[in-house]
Design an enzyme around this catalytic site. Structure first.
Site, PDB file in Angstrom:
ATOM      1  N   TYR A 108      46.471 -25.988-122.784  1.00 41.22           N
ATOM      2  CA  TYR A 108      46.325 -25.069-123.898  1.00 41.22           C
ATOM      3  C   TYR A 108      46.982 -25.891-125.161  1.00 41.22           C
ATOM      4  O   TYR A 108      48.207 -26.246-125.275  1.00 41.22           O
ATOM      5  CB  TYR A 108      46.863 -23.889-123.866  1.00 41.22           C
ATOM      6  CG  TYR A 108      46.861 -22.869-125.282  1.00 41.22           C
ATOM      7  CD1 TYR A 108      45.768 -22.129-125.427  1.00 41.22           C
ATOM      8  CD2 TYR A 108      47.750 -22.944-126.131  1.00 41.22           C
ATOM      9  CE1 TYR A 108      45.550 -21.351-126.557  1.00 41.22           C
ATOM     10  CE2 TYR A 108      47.689 -22.276-127.263  1.00 41.22           C
ATOM     11  CZ  TYR A 108      46.756 -21.494-127.567  1.00 41.22           C
ATOM     12  OH  TYR A 108      46.505 -20.836-128.726  1.00 41.22           O
ATOM     13  N   GLU A 196      42.458 -24.478-132.621  1.00 40.12           N
ATOM     14  CA  GLU A 196      42.974 -24.124-131.200  1.00 40.12           C
ATOM     15  C   GLU A 196      42.074 -24.787-130.254  1.00 40.12           C
ATOM     16  O   GLU A 196      40.887 -24.837-130.563  1.00 40.12           O
ATOM     17  CB  GLU A 196      42.901 -22.822-130.940  1.00 40.12           C
ATOM     18  CG  GLU A 196      43.365 -22.327-129.525  1.00 40.12           C
ATOM     19  CD  GLU A 196      43.075 -20.963-129.341  1.00 40.12           C
ATOM     20  OE1 GLU A 196      44.036 -19.819-129.270  1.00 40.12           O
ATOM     21  OE2 GLU A 196      41.859 -20.590-129.349  1.00 40.12           O
TER      22      GLU A 196
END
Ligand code: GDP
Ligand code: MN
Length: 382
Positions: A108, A196
């Site tokens: 992530y 993101e």
């Protein structure tokens, strides 16, 4: 402004962030044509302005063209409901069809603004993928942050340390650090509020690849990015938010049942706090903004009432440039065009008494309060 994954990936490519090979399809036929380029080993991804697609059936891996056709036909034109959308979901009008890569690890990585340090930060975890929310809940120590220096940005030594914490092996540390720097540059140069990448994968061939891409651009900075404005897809946005935007009303749809009509962003936030603390939930954030007139107040009221979740409304106004009597006339004007549920009204400032009287003289169901403490009682959930 949110943009689609396929648009974000084009931006990524402009910044040399590696992305999977693929193209956008708007019909099942196009999906099949793109798939055939990759021997039908493709992942088909619904393009909506929300995450959680994987778990909701909006992302699927295929190896057969017949299945791609029926999956695409089902998805296109339908509404996809995920944990991040409202109850009715968001329409799927485009699919991203990409070559499948064999994944060794999912990381992530995000660049966001952190209110605590008042900085741009990089957030990363070695446990990326569809369960990142659970990792944040149960293993917050597995989520690392690096604070960017306003002048020096994300310094390479900090990124190398981050890579070590993520157990990224030495052969990939340089490319990881370069990729995070590119994401940071993209963030800053395009006035983003979020970039993101979840997951950022390490493939079996030891390549770093942005398998997903989520980019949000600060609406208030769009005026200096005419090249980005066309990326807006209003089909993905809440109808009421788009309508409010046209009248320069700051409206954000929320999940509760108490509509809020407030002037001033700070007062609007305090109003929502009082409602939540009392046990109810606000149905919206609404700051009517400066220089509102009767028509604007009426429009704001109509927008609030068009939300079927709303069963009561809290009008919390501090009369200044917008006088309370003008606001009250706006509310009465709206009542001629729409049904207004019971309203709890707190008015202070210029012409507060006159405003209150206008509302009391109308056919509306009005309860006047003077103090925010009294508001608590009104919103106690029985
Ligand atoms: P999201 O659920 O909306 O965030 O959608 P993602 O784009 O993140 O996709 C969800 C999951 O699908 C990813 O975490 C991967 O596990 C899987 N996935 C997506 N693309 C590929 C691919 O090319 N290869 C493999 N093996 N899995 C993929
Ligand atoms: Mn994702």
């Amino acid at each position: 402004m949110n943009i689609h994954e396929f648009q974000a990936k084009k931006l990524f490519a402009d910044y040399s962030i590696p992305v999977p090979e693929g193209s956008v399809a708007t019909t099942p036929q196009e999906a099949i044509e793109i798939s055939s380029i990759h021997n039908n080993n493709v992942v088909v991804k619904a393009q909506i302005h929300a995450g959680g697609r994987g778990k909701a059936g909006g992302v699927k891996l295929f190896s057969d063209s017949k299945e791609i056709e029926s999956f695409s036909a089902n998805l296109l034109g339908s509404n996809l409901i995920t944990a991040q959308t409202g109850k009715s979901g968001v329409p799927v009008n485009k699919l991203l069809v990409e070559k499948i890569y064999d994944i060794h690890r999912e990381i992530y990585l995000a660049i966001i603004i952190d209110a605590v340090t008042k900085s741009i930060i990089c957030v990363a975890s070695e446990f990326g993928g569809v369960n990142i929310e659970e990792v944040a809940e149960s293993n917050p120590d597995k989520i690392f942050t690096v604070v960017a220096d306003p002048i020096l940005g994300l310094q390479p030594y900090k990124l190398r340390l981050l890579a070590k914490k993520l157990n990224i092996t030495s052969d990939l540390i340089r490319s990881f650090s370069g990729l995070a720097t590119s994401a940071y540059n993209l963030f800053v140069e395009n006035d983003c509020s979020m970039v993101e990448i979840n997951p950022l994968v390490i493939t079996n061939d030891r390549l770093l690849l942005a398998l997903d891409a989520k980019v949000n651009i600060d609406d208030d900075a769009l005026f200096r990015h005419p090249e980005l404005v066309h990326l807006r897809d209003i089909n993905q946005e809440d109808e009421r938010e788009t309508r409010a935007d046209k009248s320069n009303i700051n409206y954000v749809k929320l999940d509760g049942n108490v509509g809020c009509l407030v002037n001033g962003a700070g007062l609007a936030m305090a109003t929502m706090d009082v409602i939540s603390e009392s046990g109810s939930q606000p149905a919206n954030f609404l700051d009517i903004g400066g220089g509102a007139d009767e028509d604007k107040v009426a429009e704001a009221m109509k927008i609030i009432c068009s939300d079927t979740d709303v069963d009561k409304i809290f009008v919390n106004l501090f009369g200044g440039i917008l006088r309370c009597d003008v606001a009250a006339r706006g509310i009465v004007q709206a009542s001629k065009e729409t049904t207004i549920p019971p309203i709890i009204v707190r008015m202070l400032g210029t012409n507060a008494d006159e405003g209150a009287q206008i509302l009391l003289d109308s056919s509306l169901e009005v309860k006047l309060i003077h103090d925010l403490h009294d508001a608590r009682k009104e919103f106690l959930k029985s």
